[in-house]
Design a protein around this motif. Structure first.
Motif, short mmCIF file in Angstrom:
data_model
loop_
_atom_site.label_atom_id
_atom_site.label_comp_id
_atom_site.label_asym_id
_atom_site.label_seq_id
_atom_site.Cartn_x
_atom_site.Cartn_y
_atom_site.Cartn_z
N THR A 72 41.07 -7.66 -22.98
CA THR A 72 40.92 -7.79 -24.33
C THR A 72 42.05 -7.91 -25.17
O THR A 72 43.23 -7.30 -24.88
N PRO A 73 42.11 -9.08 -25.72
CA PRO A 73 43.47 -9.54 -26.35
C PRO A 73 43.99 -8.39 -27.32
O PRO A 73 43.25 -7.60 -27.88
N VAL A 74 45.12 -8.13 -27.10
CA VAL A 74 45.90 -6.97 -27.86
C VAL A 74 45.87 -7.58 -29.38
O VAL A 74 46.10 -8.77 -29.50
N ARG A 75 45.40 -6.53 -30.28
CA ARG A 75 45.36 -7.17 -31.59
C ARG A 75 46.54 -7.38 -32.33
O ARG A 75 47.75 -7.09 -32.25
N ASP A 76 46.42 -8.57 -33.15
CA ASP A 76 47.45 -8.88 -34.05
C ASP A 76 47.46 -8.08 -35.31
O ASP A 76 46.62 -7.94 -35.92
N ASP A 117 59.79 -26.50 -25.77
CA ASP A 117 58.16 -26.50 -25.37
C ASP A 117 57.86 -25.02 -25.15
O ASP A 117 58.50 -24.40 -24.64
N SER A 118 56.53 -24.78 -25.53
CA SER A 118 56.14 -23.63 -25.26
C SER A 118 54.55 -23.84 -24.62
O SER A 118 53.89 -24.83 -25.08
N ILE A 119 54.20 -22.84 -24.03
CA ILE A 119 52.88 -22.56 -23.31
C ILE A 119 52.46 -21.03 -23.46
O ILE A 119 53.35 -20.18 -23.17
N TYR A 120 51.32 -20.80 -24.24
CA TYR A 120 50.87 -19.50 -24.44
C TYR A 120 49.60 -19.25 -23.18
O TYR A 120 48.96 -19.92 -23.08
N PHE A 121 49.70 -17.92 -22.95
CA PHE A 121 48.51 -17.33 -22.42
C PHE A 121 48.82 -15.83 -22.38
O PHE A 121 49.51 -15.29 -22.79
N ARG A 122 47.65 -15.09 -21.92
CA ARG A 122 47.48 -13.70 -22.03
C ARG A 122 47.82 -13.07 -20.56
O ARG A 122 47.26 -13.70 -19.52
N ASP A 123 48.48 -12.09 -20.21
CA ASP A 123 48.45 -11.22 -19.06
C ASP A 123 47.15 -10.46 -18.89
O ASP A 123 46.40 -10.49 -19.68
N PRO A 124 47.22 -9.87 -17.40
CA PRO A 124 45.92 -9.12 -17.21
C PRO A 124 45.60 -8.28 -18.43
O PRO A 124 44.35 -7.43 -18.15
#
Length: 195
Positions: A72-76, A117-124
């Motif tokens: 679950t994405p960590v909340r901003d 340059d950037s690339i965004y993704f989420r860890d497990p």
């Protein structure tokens, strides 16, 4: 009153799930050598794993075998961590999308930031990560931060919205001129092709 002068990030500690998930991600996906393993000295129920992100600093993870990965994405939220940015070379950067795709990991694809340059993704565990790659190398004896502040001043003086490649190139030229000596009295641009 006096400042407390910092000299760089010492380490970053992340609250992880189980031990193997941390090793599989930080070393198995991001290539960070797993260099140190001990109990969390503040909580005997947790492990404390240390990884080298490539610059000799440390990323550490508190683990507990009773915690399971939750993507679950960590909340901003105010005071929260928006993302952790890690440096990669340009050669590696352009391989990232295919290597994340091979694992079925959703990502932003390349994002143009002008100076990098950037690339965004989420860890497990839902933490947003950025893989960032500068588009320049600083002159010998200078740091990336030296180029950035010089490029910022150039950008502001020109009234431009954001730092882009031209500002970086001009900053590198300016830093080289001011920090590296030359026997020439006039170091201005010339055209030796028109004679």
């Amino acid at each position: 009153m006096r400042k407390i002068q910092t000299q760089g990030v010492h380490h970053i500690t992340i609250l992880g799930a189980d031990r193997q998930t941390s090793i599989d991600f930080w070393e198995g996906v991001l290539g960070m050598p797993f260099i140190f393993d001990q109990p969390n000295l503040d909580d005997p129920e947790e492990g404390h794993l240390y990884f080298d992100p490539g610059d000799g600093r440390l990323i550490t993870i508190f683990t507990n075998e009773g915690r399971t990965p939750d993507a679950t994405p960590v909340r901003d939220t105010v005071g929260g961590l928006h993302h952790l940015a890690l440096n990669v070379s340009q050669a590696t950067f352009w391989q990232v999308p295919a290597r994340l795709d091979a694992r079925g990991v959703s990502h932003s694809g390349p994002v143009d930031r002008g100076f990098m340059d950037s690339i965004y993704f989420r860890d497990p565990l839902g933490l947003r990560l950025e893989l960032a790659s500068y588009r320049f190398e600083p002159p010998e004896g200078c740091r990336h931060a030296d180029v950035m502040i010089t490029a910022h001043r150039i950008r502001v003086a020109r009234g431009d919205d954001h730092i882009d490649r031209e500002h970086l190139a001009d900053a590198i030229e300016d830093l080289t001129r001011t920090r590296h000596a030359s026997l020439s009295e006039d170091r201005g641009p010339r055209n030796p092709y028109r004679r």
